[in-house]
Every structure is written in structure tokens, then in C-alpha cells.
Design a protein around this motif. Structure first.
Motif, PDB file in Angstrom:
ATOM      1  N   SER A   2       0.802  -1.217   0.000  1.00  0.00           N
ATOM      2  CA  SER A   2       0.000   0.000   0.000  1.00  0.00           C
ATOM      3  C   SER A   2       0.835   1.268   0.000  1.00  0.00           C
ATOM      4  CB  SER A   2      -0.943  -0.005   1.214  1.00  0.00           C
ATOM      5  OG  SER A   2      -0.205  -0.086   2.417  1.00  0.00           O
ATOM      6  N   LYS A   3       2.118   1.185   0.330  1.00  0.00           N
ATOM      7  CA  LYS A   3       2.978   2.368   0.369  1.00  0.00           C
ATOM      8  C   LYS A   3       4.057   2.256  -0.708  1.00  0.00           C
ATOM      9  CE  LYS A   3       4.329   3.947   4.367  1.00  0.00           C
ATOM     10  NZ  LYS A   3       3.639   5.214   4.510  1.00  0.00           N
ATOM     11  N   SER A   4       4.482   3.393  -1.243  1.00  0.00           N
ATOM     12  CA  SER A   4       5.536   3.369  -2.252  1.00  0.00           C
ATOM     13  C   SER A   4       6.868   2.951  -1.642  1.00  0.00           C
ATOM     14  CB  SER A   4       5.666   4.745  -2.916  1.00  0.00           C
ATOM     15  OG  SER A   4       5.926   5.746  -1.938  1.00  0.00           O
ATOM     16  N   VAL A   5       7.117   3.348  -0.392  1.00  0.00           N
ATOM     17  CA  VAL A   5       8.312   2.912   0.336  1.00  0.00           C
ATOM     18  C   VAL A   5       7.873   2.401   1.709  1.00  0.00           C
ATOM     19  CG1 VAL A   5      10.528   3.571   1.306  1.00  0.00           C
ATOM     20  CG2 VAL A   5       9.789   4.574  -0.858  1.00  0.00           C
ATOM     21  N   TYR A   6       8.136   1.136   1.957  1.00  0.00           N
ATOM     22  CA  TYR A   6       7.730   0.498   3.200  1.00  0.00           C
ATOM     23  C   TYR A   6       8.923   0.510   4.156  1.00  0.00           C
ATOM     24  CZ  TYR A   6       5.075  -3.006   5.884  1.00  0.00           C
ATOM     25  OH  TYR A   6       4.359  -3.685   6.840  1.00  0.00           O
ATOM     26  N   ARG A   7       8.726   1.023   5.364  1.00  0.00           N
ATOM     27  CA  ARG A   7       9.822   1.217   6.308  1.00  0.00           C
ATOM     28  C   ARG A   7       9.770   0.150   7.407  1.00  0.00           C
ATOM     29  NH1 ARG A   7       8.067   7.056   8.093  1.00  0.00           N
ATOM     30  NH2 ARG A   7       6.173   5.780   8.286  1.00  0.00           N
ATOM     31  N   VAL A   8      10.849  -0.609   7.517  1.00  0.00           N
ATOM     32  CA  VAL A   8      10.927  -1.715   8.470  1.00  0.00           C
ATOM     33  C   VAL A   8      11.988  -1.399   9.526  1.00  0.00           C
ATOM     34  CG1 VAL A   8      11.401  -4.178   8.769  1.00  0.00           C
ATOM     35  CG2 VAL A   8      10.269  -3.363   6.672  1.00  0.00           C
ATOM     36  N   HIS A   9      11.610  -1.546  10.784  1.00  0.00           N
ATOM     37  CA  HIS A   9      12.557  -1.411  11.884  1.00  0.00           C
ATOM     38  C   HIS A   9      12.534  -2.716  12.674  1.00  0.00           C
ATOM     39  CE1 HIS A   9      15.066   0.743  14.777  1.00  0.00           C
ATOM     40  NE2 HIS A   9      14.418   0.071  15.718  1.00  0.00           N
ATOM     41  N   TYR A  10      13.720  -3.213  13.045  1.00  0.00           N
ATOM     42  CA  TYR A  10      13.737  -4.443  13.830  1.00  0.00           C
ATOM     43  C   TYR A  10      14.596  -4.288  15.079  1.00  0.00           C
ATOM     44  CZ  TYR A  10      18.280  -5.862  11.722  1.00  0.00           C
ATOM     45  OH  TYR A  10      19.592  -5.947  11.302  1.00  0.00           O
ATOM     46  N   PRO A  47       7.962   5.933  16.668  1.00  0.00           N
ATOM     47  CA  PRO A  47       7.171   5.025  15.833  1.00  0.00           C
ATOM     48  C   PRO A  47       6.737   5.623  14.496  1.00  0.00           C
ATOM     49  CG  PRO A  47       6.465   4.857  18.108  1.00  0.00           C
ATOM     50  CD  PRO A  47       7.411   6.023  18.041  1.00  0.00           C
ATOM     51  N   GLU A  48       6.728   6.944  14.406  1.00  0.00           N
ATOM     52  CA  GLU A  48       6.340   7.565  13.142  1.00  0.00           C
ATOM     53  C   GLU A  48       7.392   7.347  12.056  1.00  0.00           C
ATOM     54  OE1 GLU A  48       3.345   8.786  12.488  1.00  0.00           O
ATOM     55  OE2 GLU A  48       2.928   8.031  14.520  1.00  0.00           O
ATOM     56  N   THR A  49       8.564   6.827  12.422  1.00  0.00           N
ATOM     57  CA  THR A  49       9.633   6.635  11.446  1.00  0.00           C
ATOM     58  C   THR A  49       9.614   5.244  10.813  1.00  0.00           C
ATOM     59  OG1 THR A  49      11.223   5.887  13.116  1.00  0.00           O
ATOM     60  CG2 THR A  49      11.093   8.278  12.689  1.00  0.00           C
ATOM     61  N   PHE A  50       8.674   4.373  11.198  1.00  0.00           N
ATOM     62  CA  PHE A  50       8.607   3.045  10.577  1.00  0.00           C
ATOM     63  C   PHE A  50       7.148   2.611  10.423  1.00  0.00           C
ATOM     64  CE2 PHE A  50       9.188   2.353  15.177  1.00  0.00           C
ATOM     65  CZ  PHE A  50       8.118   1.532  15.477  1.00  0.00           C
ATOM     66  N   ASP A  51       6.964   1.620   9.535  1.00  0.00           N
ATOM     67  CA  ASP A  51       5.640   1.053   9.289  1.00  0.00           C
ATOM     68  C   ASP A  51       5.481  -0.316   9.928  1.00  0.00           C
ATOM     69  OD1 ASP A  51       4.834   3.189   7.369  1.00  0.00           O
ATOM     70  OD2 ASP A  51       6.470   2.331   6.183  1.00  0.00           O
ATOM     71  N   LEU A  52       6.566  -1.087   9.938  1.00  0.00           N
ATOM     72  CA  LEU A  52       6.565  -2.434  10.514  1.00  0.00           C
ATOM     73  C   LEU A  52       7.681  -2.545  11.534  1.00  0.00           C
ATOM     74  CD1 LEU A  52       5.933  -5.521  10.653  1.00  0.00           C
ATOM     75  CD2 LEU A  52       7.474  -5.803   8.691  1.00  0.00           C
ATOM     76  N   LEU A  53       7.339  -3.030  12.729  1.00  0.00           N
ATOM     77  CA  LEU A  53       8.330  -3.335  13.764  1.00  0.00           C
ATOM     78  C   LEU A  53       8.458  -4.847  13.861  1.00  0.00           C
ATOM     79  CD1 LEU A  53      10.164  -2.591  16.188  1.00  0.00           C
ATOM     80  CD2 LEU A  53       8.106  -2.703  17.633  1.00  0.00           C
ATOM     81  N   VAL A  54       9.696  -5.342  13.735  1.00  0.00           N
ATOM     82  CA  VAL A  54       9.977  -6.765  13.892  1.00  0.00           C
ATOM     83  C   VAL A  54      10.803  -6.945  15.160  1.00  0.00           C
ATOM     84  CG1 VAL A  54      11.022  -8.806  12.874  1.00  0.00           C
ATOM     85  CG2 VAL A  54       9.963  -7.094  11.388  1.00  0.00           C
ATOM     86  N   VAL A  88       3.231  -5.018  13.721  1.00  0.00           N
ATOM     87  CA  VAL A  88       4.243  -5.541  14.641  1.00  0.00           C
ATOM     88  C   VAL A  88       4.324  -7.053  14.445  1.00  0.00           C
ATOM     89  CG1 VAL A  88       5.006  -5.745  17.032  1.00  0.00           C
ATOM     90  CG2 VAL A  88       3.720  -3.718  16.312  1.00  0.00           C
ATOM     91  N   LEU A  89       5.530  -7.545  14.257  1.00  0.00           N
ATOM     92  CA  LEU A  89       5.779  -8.973  14.098  1.00  0.00           C
ATOM     93  C   LEU A  89       6.791  -9.398  15.152  1.00  0.00           C
ATOM     94  CD1 LEU A  89       5.723 -11.706  12.579  1.00  0.00           C
ATOM     95  CD2 LEU A  89       7.448 -10.762  11.018  1.00  0.00           C
ATOM     96  N   GLY A  90       6.386 -10.317  16.025  1.00  0.00           N
ATOM     97  CA  GLY A  90       7.278 -10.817  17.058  1.00  0.00           C
ATOM     98  C   GLY A  90       7.630 -12.268  16.799  1.00  0.00           C
ATOM     99  N   ILE A  91       8.912 -12.609  16.895  1.00  0.00           N
ATOM    100  CA  ILE A  91       9.395 -13.961  16.629  1.00  0.00           C
ATOM    101  C   ILE A  91      10.126 -14.489  17.855  1.00  0.00           C
ATOM    102  CG2 ILE A  91      10.954 -15.336  15.200  1.00  0.00           C
ATOM    103  CD1 ILE A  91      10.420 -13.304  12.924  1.00  0.00           C
ATOM    104  N   CYS A  92       9.709 -15.665  18.331  1.00  0.00           N
ATOM    105  CA  CYS A  92      10.329 -16.327  19.483  1.00  0.00           C
ATOM    106  C   CYS A  92      10.227 -15.417  20.725  1.00  0.00           C
ATOM    107  CB  CYS A  92      11.760 -16.725  19.154  1.00  0.00           C
ATOM    108  SG  CYS A  92      12.425 -17.995  20.249  1.00  0.00           S
ATOM    109  N   LEU A  93      11.333 -14.918  21.252  1.00  0.00           N
ATOM    110  CA  LEU A  93      11.249 -13.971  22.368  1.00  0.00           C
ATOM    111  C   LEU A  93      10.343 -12.806  22.010  1.00  0.00           C
ATOM    112  CD1 LEU A  93      12.113 -12.715  25.093  1.00  0.00           C
ATOM    113  CD2 LEU A  93      14.139 -11.805  23.914  1.00  0.00           C
ATOM    114  N   LEU A 174       1.249  -9.617  14.921  1.00  0.00           N
ATOM    115  CA  LEU A 174       1.374 -11.061  14.775  1.00  0.00           C
ATOM    116  C   LEU A 174       2.519 -11.575  15.638  1.00  0.00           C
ATOM    117  CD1 LEU A 174       0.686 -13.743  13.316  1.00  0.00           C
ATOM    118  CD2 LEU A 174       2.293 -13.051  11.520  1.00  0.00           C
ATOM    119  N   ALA A 175       2.250 -12.613  16.411  1.00  0.00           N
ATOM    120  CA  ALA A 175       3.253 -13.240  17.271  1.00  0.00           C
ATOM    121  C   ALA A 175       3.491 -14.672  16.806  1.00  0.00           C
ATOM    122  CB  ALA A 175       2.790 -13.224  18.726  1.00  0.00           C
ATOM    123  N   LEU A 176       4.747 -15.021  16.548  1.00  0.00           N
ATOM    124  CA  LEU A 176       5.145 -16.366  16.121  1.00  0.00           C
ATOM    125  C   LEU A 176       6.185 -16.914  17.094  1.00  0.00           C
ATOM    126  CD1 LEU A 176       5.745 -15.661  12.306  1.00  0.00           C
ATOM    127  CD2 LEU A 176       3.655 -16.589  13.344  1.00  0.00           C
TER     128      LEU A 176
END
Length: 235
Positions: A2-10, A47-54, A88-93, A174-176
């Protein structure tokens, strides 16, 4: 997307547990990528600086604030990302931290799960989000803790030892408990830094069996791609 540039922070908790296949997806989609390394001096971004937090994994427990005081600040940051409707995507911990932030208890499981163990997808939402025709795939597991299912969440996957293996909160958190992002390199990094040759348990696979399980990596990565594509569409 949906965005021209998708911003991911982990968030990375230890040097040997990075984002694996997620890094490939970021490159393929021309996303911006940034990181907070907990094991170095750090400040969490706005948080305004990213779209997805991993939020990645690590050997510490989500309840170990007395040992790792930084956990309190990280939980507050995750809460802020959720409250501002970031994906927000959480993996393991990371999944355990999300569960805890949402009010659920995190605690040691009956057995450690180390190696390739199956989980069972539950419900049509899991099938849609994961895009998998296989109901009980073998996934890369490396954890000793589990969590109760937070209120107002949808259970997406369960297992024999840990009944709560994945859940969805609202439409974009989403939590995995397991590792769809696993690559041969990321698995080897975890094995080299975290495998105890003396560890014995019903659900701790010998190292040779874990290496043989690398045949499951392509399907795990395909599912992770579907998950990331779907999360991007929901922003």
C-alpha cells in the motif's frame, strides 16, 4: 504493497540472531531498513519513522526484568508501536514480549523445543495469513518458554508442548513462537551459539537432525513472504 516505500525497523537482542529471510524480502521490495541492537548502546526510534516493527528472539526470558532492566523499556516501546497502529511482528522472544505487553503470562514450558517440530494451523485466518495448504508443517523451534493467549487475540497455531504457538491481535500484530524467517545461515548462527551438546530432552533434536531439517527452509520462507506481503497490505 500500500505504500511506495515500506519502512521496516527491527529489534535484535543478540549478535547471532538477525532477521534471516526478512532481510531478503526487504531488499526485494525496496524497503527502508533500520535496527535497534539491544546489546549495544541504543535509543528506540519514534514510531512515526517506521511502518513495521519486527522483534526478534534471544535467550533471555520476557519476565527477566531484574536480570535485564532494558526489557521494561523495550516493552514500553512495543506497547507504543501497537497503540499507534503499526504493524508488529514478534518472533520467538519477540512473540513472548508481545504476549506479555498484551497482558498475558510468559513462563517456562514443560519441555524445551529445539529443532524442527510441527505446529498445527488453526482457523481460516491462519490459512489466509500464512497462505499455506499444509495444515501441520515442520517449523524451526528454539525456545524454552511459552505464553498464555492474550485476551482479544486469535489463535493461529498450536503444538504438542506449547498450545499457543502463534496469535493475531487486531489485524496487524502477529506473534510467532517459531522461525519462518530461518535460513541456513541464521540456523547455523543459532546452533553455533546456543546448542548445548549435553542438553537432553524429548523435544531437543540432535544437531544432525536439525541440519537435515534444512529441507523445510524454502517452505518456511515462502510462508514468511506471504505473511510480510499480507501485513504490508493492511497498513
Amino acid at each position: 504493497m500500500s505504500k511506495s516505500v515500506y519502512r521496516v525497523h527491527y529489534i535484535q537482542h543478540v549478535p547471532y540472531e538477525g532477521i534471516g529471510y526478512i532481510g531478503e524480502w526487504v531488499k526485494e521490495n525496496g524497503c527502508e531498513l533500520s535496527v535497534t541492537k539491544i546489546y549495544e548502546e541504543h535509543l528506540f526510534p519514534n514510531p512515526e519513522t517506521f511502518d513495521l516493527l519486527v522483534v526478534m528472539g534471544g535467550p533471555m526470558g520476557a519476565y527477566d526484568e531484574d536480570i535485564y532492566p532494558w526489557l521494561k523499556g523495550e516493552k514500553e516501546f512495543i506497547r507504543q508501536a501497537i497503540d499507534t497502529d503499526k504493524a508488529v511482528l514478534g518472533i520467538c522472544l519477540g512473540s513472548q514480549l508481545i504476549a506479555n505487553v498484551l497482558g498475558a503470562k510468559v513462563y517456562p514450558a514443560k519441555e524445551k523445543e529445539i529443532g524442527w517440530w510441527p505446529v498445527t494451523f488453526t482457523g481460516s485466518i491462519a490459512q489466509e495469513l500464512f497462505g499455506s495448504k499444509e495444515v501441520s508443517p515442520a517449523v524451526f523451534q528454539w525456545h524454552g518458554d511459552t505464553f498464555d493467549l492474550p485476551e482479544n487475540t486469535k489463535l493461529l497455531a498450536s503444538g504438542n508442548i506449547c498450545p499457543n504457538q502463534a496469535f493475531l491481535y487486531k489485524e496487524n500484530v502477529l506473534a510467532l513462537q517459531f522461525h519462518f524467517e530461518a535460513t541456513e545461515g541464521s540456523c547455523n548462527d543459532i546452533i553455533d551459539n546456543g546448542y548445548d551438546e549435553q542438553a537432553v530432552g524429548k523435544y531437543i533434536q540432535p544437531k544432525v537432525d536439525i541440519l537435515d531439517g534444512f529441507c523445510h527452509i524454502p517452505e518456511s520462507n515462502r510462508i514468511m513472504k506471504t505473511i510480510l506481503d499480507n501485513l504490508a497490505k493492511r497498513l
